[in-house]
Write a protein that holds these residues in place. Structure first.
Motif, PDB file in Angstrom:
ATOM      1  N   ASN A   1       0.679  -0.905  -0.320  1.00 25.83           N
ATOM      2  CA  ASN A   1       0.323   0.106   0.237  1.00 25.83           C
ATOM      3  C   ASN A   1       0.498   0.851   0.332  1.00 25.83           C
ATOM      4  OD1 ASN A   1      -2.808  -0.922  -0.060  1.00 25.83           O
ATOM      5  ND2 ASN A   1      -2.097  -1.816   1.675  1.00 25.83           N
ATOM      6  N   GLY A   2       2.107   1.127  -0.154  1.00 24.64           N
ATOM      7  CA  GLY A   2       3.238   2.154  -0.431  1.00 24.64           C
ATOM      8  C   GLY A   2       3.915   2.654   0.394  1.00 24.64           C
ATOM      9  N   VAL A   3       4.129   2.327   1.450  1.00 25.33           N
ATOM     10  CA  VAL A   3       4.659   2.370   2.591  1.00 25.33           C
ATOM     11  C   VAL A   3       6.371   2.144   1.616  1.00 25.33           C
ATOM     12  CG1 VAL A   3       5.179   2.617   4.750  1.00 25.33           C
ATOM     13  CG2 VAL A   3       3.311   2.151   4.852  1.00 25.33           C
ATOM     14  N   PRO A   4       6.926   2.648   2.497  1.00 27.13           N
ATOM     15  CA  PRO A   4       8.686   2.545   1.970  1.00 27.13           C
ATOM     16  C   PRO A   4       8.918   1.106   2.615  1.00 27.13           C
ATOM     17  CG  PRO A   4       8.696   5.049   2.300  1.00 27.13           C
ATOM     18  CD  PRO A   4       6.974   4.155   2.996  1.00 27.13           C
ATOM     19  N   LYS A   5       9.700   0.409   1.587  1.00 26.98           N
ATOM     20  CA  LYS A   5      10.088  -0.415   2.924  1.00 26.98           C
ATOM     21  C   LYS A   5      11.227   0.053   3.891  1.00 26.98           C
ATOM     22  CE  LYS A   5      12.045  -4.943   1.820  1.00 26.98           C
ATOM     23  NZ  LYS A   5      12.060  -6.242   0.668  1.00 26.98           N
ATOM     24  N   SER A   6      12.350   1.024   3.689  1.00 31.62           N
ATOM     25  CA  SER A   6      13.150   1.189   4.411  1.00 31.62           C
ATOM     26  C   SER A   6      12.546   1.719   6.013  1.00 31.62           C
ATOM     27  CB  SER A   6      14.196   2.908   4.274  1.00 31.62           C
ATOM     28  OG  SER A   6      12.535   3.692   3.633  1.00 31.62           O
ATOM     29  N   GLN A   7      10.927   2.734   5.475  1.00 29.86           N
ATOM     30  CA  GLN A   7      10.015   2.625   6.896  1.00 29.86           C
ATOM     31  C   GLN A   7       9.584   1.723   7.530  1.00 29.86           C
ATOM     32  OE1 GLN A   7       8.164   6.688   5.534  1.00 29.86           O
ATOM     33  NE2 GLN A   7       9.711   6.905   4.863  1.00 29.86           N
ATOM     34  N   ILE A   8       9.437   0.883   7.107  1.00 28.02           N
ATOM     35  CA  ILE A   8       8.913  -0.857   7.699  1.00 28.02           C
ATOM     36  C   ILE A   8       8.817  -1.128   9.059  1.00 28.02           C
ATOM     37  CG2 ILE A   8       7.193  -2.758   7.037  1.00 28.02           C
ATOM     38  CD1 ILE A   8       6.976  -1.697   3.861  1.00 28.02           C
ATOM     39  N   PRO A   9       8.381  -0.871   9.903  1.00 26.16           N
ATOM     40  CA  PRO A   9       9.133  -1.787  11.678  1.00 26.16           C
ATOM     41  C   PRO A   9       9.463  -2.949  11.207  1.00 26.16           C
ATOM     42  CG  PRO A   9       6.797  -1.029  12.025  1.00 26.16           C
ATOM     43  CD  PRO A   9       7.205  -0.776  10.216  1.00 26.16           C
ATOM     44  N   SER A  10      10.994  -3.643  11.852  1.00 25.92           N
ATOM     45  CA  SER A  10      10.806  -4.915  11.472  1.00 25.92           C
ATOM     46  C   SER A  10      10.093  -5.745  12.020  1.00 25.92           C
ATOM     47  CB  SER A  10      12.298  -5.117  11.623  1.00 25.92           C
ATOM     48  OG  SER A  10      12.781  -4.790  13.468  1.00 25.92           O
ATOM     49  N   PHE A  11      10.154  -6.860  12.389  1.00 21.52           N
ATOM     50  CA  PHE A  11       9.682  -8.354  12.934  1.00 21.52           C
ATOM     51  C   PHE A  11       9.431  -8.167  13.968  1.00 21.52           C
ATOM     52  CE2 PHE A  11       7.930 -12.552  15.143  1.00 21.52           C
ATOM     53  CZ  PHE A  11       6.821 -12.251  14.199  1.00 21.52           C
ATOM     54  N   GLU A  12      10.847  -7.966  14.826  1.00 20.43           N
ATOM     55  CA  GLU A  12      10.914  -7.956  16.356  1.00 20.43           C
ATOM     56  C   GLU A  12      10.668  -6.490  16.623  1.00 20.43           C
ATOM     57  OE1 GLU A  12      13.395 -10.552  14.151  1.00 20.43           O
ATOM     58  OE2 GLU A  12      13.870  -8.903  13.737  1.00 20.43           O
ATOM     59  N   ASN A  13      10.924  -5.786  16.042  1.00 20.19           N
ATOM     60  CA  ASN A  13       9.862  -4.116  16.511  1.00 20.19           C
ATOM     61  C   ASN A  13       8.626  -4.684  16.315  1.00 20.19           C
ATOM     62  OD1 ASN A  13       8.504  -1.688  15.884  1.00 20.19           O
ATOM     63  ND2 ASN A  13      10.473  -0.711  16.112  1.00 20.19           N
ATOM     64  N   CYS A  14       7.480  -4.939  16.065  1.00 19.47           N
ATOM     65  CA  CYS A  14       6.554  -5.279  16.070  1.00 19.47           C
ATOM     66  C   CYS A  14       6.066  -6.686  17.094  1.00 19.47           C
ATOM     67  CB  CYS A  14       5.894  -5.736  14.918  1.00 19.47           C
ATOM     68  SG  CYS A  14       5.911  -4.895  13.324  1.00 19.47           S
ATOM     69  N   TRP A  15       7.093  -7.539  17.287  1.00 17.15           N
ATOM     70  CA  TRP A  15       6.779  -7.902  18.289  1.00 17.15           C
ATOM     71  C   TRP A  15       7.026  -8.446  19.770  1.00 17.15           C
ATOM     72  CZ3 TRP A  15       4.435 -12.264  17.790  1.00 17.15           C
ATOM     73  CH2 TRP A  15       4.330 -13.470  18.435  1.00 17.15           C
ATOM     74  N   LEU A  16       7.713  -6.345  19.605  1.00 17.51           N
ATOM     75  CA  LEU A  16       7.889  -5.742  21.494  1.00 17.51           C
ATOM     76  C   LEU A  16       6.879  -5.327  21.157  1.00 17.51           C
ATOM     77  CD1 LEU A  16       9.601  -5.528  23.554  1.00 17.51           C
ATOM     78  CD2 LEU A  16      10.277  -3.308  22.515  1.00 17.51           C
ATOM     79  N   GLN A  17       6.016  -4.796  20.328  1.00 18.47           N
ATOM     80  CA  GLN A  17       4.846  -4.584  20.313  1.00 18.47           C
ATOM     81  C   GLN A  17       3.988  -5.002  21.042  1.00 18.47           C
ATOM     82  OE1 GLN A  17       4.282  -1.089  20.349  1.00 18.47           O
ATOM     83  NE2 GLN A  17       6.372  -0.360  20.010  1.00 18.47           N
ATOM     84  N   TYR A  18       3.866  -5.657  19.892  1.00 17.77           N
ATOM     85  CA  TYR A  18       2.722  -7.076  20.104  1.00 17.77           C
ATOM     86  C   TYR A  18       2.923  -8.210  21.663  1.00 17.77           C
ATOM     87  CZ  TYR A  18      -0.297 -11.542  18.478  1.00 17.77           C
ATOM     88  OH  TYR A  18      -1.384 -12.239  18.443  1.00 17.77           O
ATOM     89  N   ARG A  19       3.420  -7.381  22.872  1.00 16.68           N
ATOM     90  CA  ARG A  19       3.830  -8.377  24.294  1.00 16.68           C
ATOM     91  C   ARG A  19       3.065  -6.773  24.709  1.00 16.68           C
ATOM     92  NH1 ARG A  19       9.827 -10.193  25.178  1.00 16.68           N
ATOM     93  NH2 ARG A  19       8.427 -11.191  27.002  1.00 16.68           N
ATOM     94  N   MET A  20       3.614  -5.517  24.223  1.00 22.14           N
ATOM     95  CA  MET A  20       3.127  -4.821  24.933  1.00 22.14           C
ATOM     96  C   MET A  20       1.834  -4.200  24.738  1.00 22.14           C
ATOM     97  SD  MET A  20       6.086  -3.920  27.965  1.00 22.14           S
ATOM     98  CE  MET A  20       5.171  -1.795  28.015  1.00 22.14           C
ATOM     99  N   GLN A  21       1.495  -4.198  23.589  1.00 25.78           N
ATOM    100  CA  GLN A  21      -0.122  -3.801  23.579  1.00 25.78           C
ATOM    101  C   GLN A  21      -0.904  -4.247  24.567  1.00 25.78           C
ATOM    102  OE1 GLN A  21      -0.634  -0.859  21.910  1.00 25.78           O
ATOM    103  NE2 GLN A  21       1.649  -0.574  21.059  1.00 25.78           N
TER     104      GLN A  21
END
Length: 406
Positions: A335-355
């Motif tokens: 959907n157009g988000v530059p690949k360099s700006q997309i968070p890593s899976f590790e970044n997302c997993w930490l959020q997935y534990r805190m959210q």
């Protein structure tokens, strides 16, 4: 799950100090933010004629002259189309058949409408803390990149509002809900694709009307503890003791958790209340969304975690969650988000534990504060959130945060 760690429990004296300061701060917020609300209430009571006021209840919309005035269209008749059960007390709701007159021809439209809550206390809280305006702003001022209901009326003052939208039931759409297990992997991907379109559209460019660090409602520690007590009393055994102790402790450290959310990047506009009941499925299989009362500038995993933790069947989530998160990230790029700006899976997993702390707070508050959510919905949602909380070890992520590891 990491067990409760008493070393992070504030002393009784510190708790009393925190609670006292917080109550004084909340009183200050109510006075400052409540002034426009009070003035508008007085204005409607003593200064404005009824012909110039927004309706005092959703039933007032049966007055076709009033409906015509606020919609800006000629209306011949407004009548109830259905009397349906309501599952939330945050607003006053009804379903109408509206007969418009356009160039001398009558046109019938089926409308779902809502106004401020029936009870003054709930109405005051929702107005003072900007919940109603936040939703109305979305429909009035934000061009969404996904399906949302067509809007007939979206207007508000500091103490009243009217939102009238297409009654999607007449279009034969499907409304999944929390208490039936509608969400499988295929539907989960469709919802995540819908969220990715919203997030991509507003990536790093959140509309001004959305809540941010300066404008979002304050989430009180004492209110969280009170509503947790109410939910535990209404639904005994729903929240296991170990989870309850960690979550209670987290409430005393909520400023630290909120700081973590605020410094987590990237940021986008999040829906903020992405349980499956706030989505609908068209006959063609497309997924749309509504109910933007909690839209805010947040890390995109706010929406992803909220949706998966409270809506996805807990017995299947462990199997599917990593695949679904990776799918969501791929949809951001599509959907157009530059690949360099997309968070890593590790970044997302930490959020997935805190959210899940936010998701838990949202459900506990809604279930324990003036019946904003009925017990059945609370039970279904919290049960899944607890399972998620335990499985991904949200407690461990929380204690790592307190120790400065994240």
């Amino acid at each position: 799950m990491t067990t409760y760690q008493s070393k992070f429990e504030p002393s009784l004296l510190l708790k009393l100090k925190i609670a006292t300061v917080e109550q004084l701060y909340c009183l200050y917020l109510i006075i400052i933010k409540g002034l426009p609300f009070v003035l508008d209430v007085l204005k409607n009571r003593f200064l404005l004629s009824k012909e110039k006021q927004l309706p005092s209840s959703v039933a007032s919309l049966l007055d076709h002259n009033l409906y015509s005035r606020i919609s800006g269209r000629k209306v011949k008749k407004v009548e109830y189309s259905d009397r349906l059960e309501q599952h939330a007390n945050s607003t006053d709701r009804a379903w109408f058949k509206v007969t418009y007159v356009n160039n001398g021809k009558e046109e019938e439209s089926y409308v779902f409408a809502k106004t401020q809550a029936k009870t003054f206390f709930v109405r005051a809280i929702m107005c003072i803390f900007d919940v109603y305006r936040n939703e109305l702003d979305t429909y009035a001022n934000v061009k969404m990149p996904v399906l949302t209901p067509g809007v007939h009326v979206a207007t508000w003052t500091p103490s009243r509002f009217v939102l009238a939208m297409d009654d999607l039931r007449k279009e034969k759409v499907e409304f999944p809900n929390l208490w039936e297990k509608h969400v499988d992997k295929a539907l989960g991907k469709k919802v995540l694709s819908t969220l990715s379109k919203i997030h991509a559209k507003f990536w790093g460019n959140v509309p001004k009307g959305a809540w941010n660090d300066k404008t979002r409602p304050y989430k009180g520690k004492v209110m969280g503890l009170y509503t947790l007590y109410v939910v535990n009393k209404r639904c005994p055994g729903l929240i296991p003791d170990d989870v309850c102790k960690v979550f209670s402790q987290a409430l005393w450290h909520w400023d630290t958790i909120r700081d973590f959310y605020s410094r987590s990047y990237p940021k986008t506009m999040c829906h903020g209340d992405t349980h499956i009941g706030n989505f609908y499925i068209t006959k063609e299989g497309e997924v749309g969304t509504f109910d933007f009362q909690c839209k805010a500038e947040e890390h995109p995993m706010r929406d992803v975690t909220y949706f998966l933790s409270c809506s996805y069947p807990e017995e299947n989530l462990e199997r599917d969650e990593k695949e679904l998160i990776r799918y969501y990230l791929s949809e951001l790029e599509a959907n157009g988000v530059p690949k360099s700006q997309i968070p890593s899976f590790e970044n997302c997993w930490l959020q997935y534990r805190m959210q899940p702390f936010y998701t838990m707070y949202a459900f506990i508050f809604s279930g324990g504060f003036s019946d904003l959510m009925d017990p059945h919905q609370t039970n279904c949602g919290v049960k899944r959130i607890v399972a998620h909380f335990q499985r991904v070890d949200s407690a461990g992520a929380f204690y790592d945060l307190l120790e400065g590891k994240s």
